[in-house]
Design an enzyme around this catalytic site. Structure first.
Site, PDB file in Angstrom:
ATOM      1  N   GLU A   1     -32.784 -32.372 -81.943  1.00  0.00           N
ATOM      2  CA  GLU A   1     -32.289 -33.693 -81.556  1.00  0.00           C
ATOM      3  C   GLU A   1     -33.047 -34.750 -82.335  1.00  0.00           C
ATOM      4  O   GLU A   1     -34.255 -34.626 -82.542  1.00  0.00           O
ATOM      5  CB  GLU A   1     -32.486 -33.974 -80.058  1.00  0.00           C
ATOM      6  CG  GLU A   1     -31.579 -33.193 -79.155  1.00  0.00           C
ATOM      7  CD  GLU A   1     -31.730 -33.585 -77.688  1.00  0.00           C
ATOM      8  OE1 GLU A   1     -32.028 -34.763 -77.387  1.00  0.00           O
ATOM      9  OE2 GLU A   1     -31.563 -32.700 -76.842  1.00  0.00           O
TER      10      GLU A   1
ATOM     11  N   GLU B   1     -36.530 -29.587 -73.724  1.00  0.00           N
ATOM     12  CA  GLU B   1     -37.490 -30.627 -73.325  1.00  0.00           C
ATOM     13  C   GLU B   1     -38.146 -30.370 -71.973  1.00  0.00           C
ATOM     14  O   GLU B   1     -38.107 -31.212 -71.070  1.00  0.00           O
ATOM     15  CB  GLU B   1     -36.814 -31.997 -73.336  1.00  0.00           C
ATOM     16  CG  GLU B   1     -36.373 -32.413 -74.726  1.00  0.00           C
ATOM     17  CD  GLU B   1     -36.069 -33.899 -74.854  1.00  0.00           C
ATOM     18  OE1 GLU B   1     -36.087 -34.616 -73.842  1.00  0.00           O
ATOM     19  OE2 GLU B   1     -35.843 -34.349 -75.991  1.00  0.00           O
TER      20      GLU B   1
END
Ligand code: BGP
Length: 460
Positions: free
Chosen positions: A356, A158
């Site tokens: 995720e 991320e």
């Protein structure tokens, strides 16, 4: 008939600083996460789920769950504390990787997941170009030591959220200019690491792991559509275009210009980006975004998933068609996952893995030692349904790793916000016995994996 290939990687995820604990053991250097002041009423990361000491027991549970893959991150601070290779750190991850392989679980490591070594943070962190070389050196150590057993490496977790939630994740607010210079250095570091990996012929694949969310226009107004396009470019494609095509997205550049945040990019940087690109795309998905045309006010989001606005380009809006999570009111949007997977595949035509996706919620441990988390089952089930449809659409998806394999500490909302299939008996301020309990979602996911997908509704 299942939509998933026979070798589909049904997995689950964690990250080092959120699960391992043992923050100052095994020769480890503290990371930014170990030393930053925890958010109000939340635990620090010093013990976490104590996975460092429980990893064998945890992997036995992952095996019972039926996991085909385990997506975890390696702590830079264990491998290269104070810039020197640490045999103890290498041994820990060798043991972890070997234990996974012995249990037929594919290890899928992330090189860097929010936990910059403190030493580098203090010398400017990603704003300092020297961090690029440190990162590449660290990656080479990883590839040399573990590369013979790893098929899929993710570089940076991320990166886009590190940028947009820099306050939450690194301690202090920065100007847009500083944030995007740091971002540029991360992009170059990632490209260099991919180059080292490819040149070294380690035999596997390497790619980025951003958080990608489709963006809806609030209304059918053309200006809202344009706003959605701008946010998509800024939040999503800026990061993936650089990793996959080695270029800066033009609409994102337009926004950077207006923020006076165009980074310094050398000729050499451009060449490095262009020559070293990704083999696959890992992405995290929790929610979609909704925007309208800017009303001239610039407001920042509060955490890594919530919306944000950029003056003159887009303004985050509530989507009235979606329910939200109890924590932080993130929109719950399974169809958005199908849209997102399609958008990414359309644009890049690379194999995808979801690294995720999940629901953070408080769980109740009953006196019988059970946890009835039907809300989590519902969240995951509705998302997997959409994955089946995305595969029908033609998206090349090779794995799904929900967050999280086991309870761990949320990035900014403590231990109370649980995501795991396995309950860990502790609270934010009481470590209790750290005993592991299987939640209802554990048994549910076990049967999903066994069936290689959801059972047809009529058979349930
Ligand atoms: C992602 C991070 C994870 C994890 C997850 C859930 O952004 O990669 O580290 O924290 O979000 O978010 P949170 O912990 O804030 O609920």
């Amino acid at each position: 008939m299942t939509k998933f290939t026979n070798d589909f990687l049904w997995g689950a995820s964690t990250s080092a600083y959120q699960v391992e604990g043992a923050w100052n053991e095994g020769g480890k250097e503290p990371s930014v996460q170990d030393v930053r002041t925890p958010f109000t009423n939340t635990s620090d990361f010093k013990v976490a789920s104590d996975h460092f000491h429980h990893f064998k027991e945890d992997i036995a549970l992952f095996k019972e769950l039926g996991l085909k893959a385990y997506r975890f991150s390696i702590a830079w601070t264990r491998i290269m504390p104070y810039g020197k290779v640490n045999r103890e750190g290498i041994k820990f991850y060798n043991d972890l990787i070997n234990e996974l392989i012995e249990n037929n679980i594919e290890p899928i490591p992330t090189v860097f997941h929010f936990d910059l070594p403190m030493r580098l943070h203090e010398s400017g962190g990603w704003n300092n170009r020297k961090t690029i070389d440190e990162f590449v050196e660290y990656c080479k150590v990883l590839f040399d030591n573990f590369g013979d057993r790893i098929r899929f490496w993710q570089t940076i977790n991320e990166q886009n959220m590190l940028v947009f939630a820099s306050k939450a994740l690194s301690g202090k607010p920065k100007t847009w200019k500083e944030v995007f210079q740091a971002n540029h250095h991360m992009l170059v570091a990632q490209a260099k690491a991919m180059g080292v990996y490819h040149k070294g012929k380690y035999g596997g694949k390497i790619g980025p792991a951003p958080n990608i969310a489709c963006v809806y226009p609030k209304t059918e107004k053309p200006e809202d559509m344009l706003a959605a396009e701008y946010m998509t470019s800024f939040r999503n494609w800026l990061f993936l275009d650089a990793a996959v095509y080695g270029v800066y997205n033009h609409k994102a550049m337009r926004i950077l210009k207006s923020l006076n945040a165009i980074p310094e990019i050398t000729k050499e940087d451009r060449k490095i980006l262009k020559e070293n690109t990704a083999d696959f795309i890992a992405f995290n998905y929790y929610n979609s975004m909704t925007v309208s045309a800017s009303n001239g006010k610039d407001q920042q989001g509060v955490d890594q998933q919530s919306g944000f606005s950029i003056k003159g380009f887009f303004r985050s809006e509530k989507n009235n068609h979606l329910r939200t999570t109890e924590f932080s009111e993130w929109p719950i949007d399974p169809v958005g996952l199908r849209v997102t997977a399609n958008q990414i595949y359309d644009r890049y035509h690379l194999p995808l893995i979801i690294t995720e996706n999940g629901l953070g919620q408080e769980d109740i441990l009953t006196e019988e030692g059970t946890i009835h988390d039907d809300y989590r089952i519902n969240y995951l089930e509705t998302h997997i349904e959409q994955l089946e449809l995305a595969i029908d659409d033609g998206v090349e998806l090779f794995g799904y790793c929900p967050w999280s394999a086991i309870d761990l500490i949320s990035t900014h909302e403590g231990f109370r916000k649980r995501y795991g299939f396995v309950y860990v008996n502790r609270t934010d301020f009481d470590l209790k016995d750290l005993k592991r309990y299987k939640k209802d979602s554990f048994y549910w996911y076990q049967s999903v994996i066994e069936n290689n997908g959801l059972q047809a509704k009529e058979n349930k």
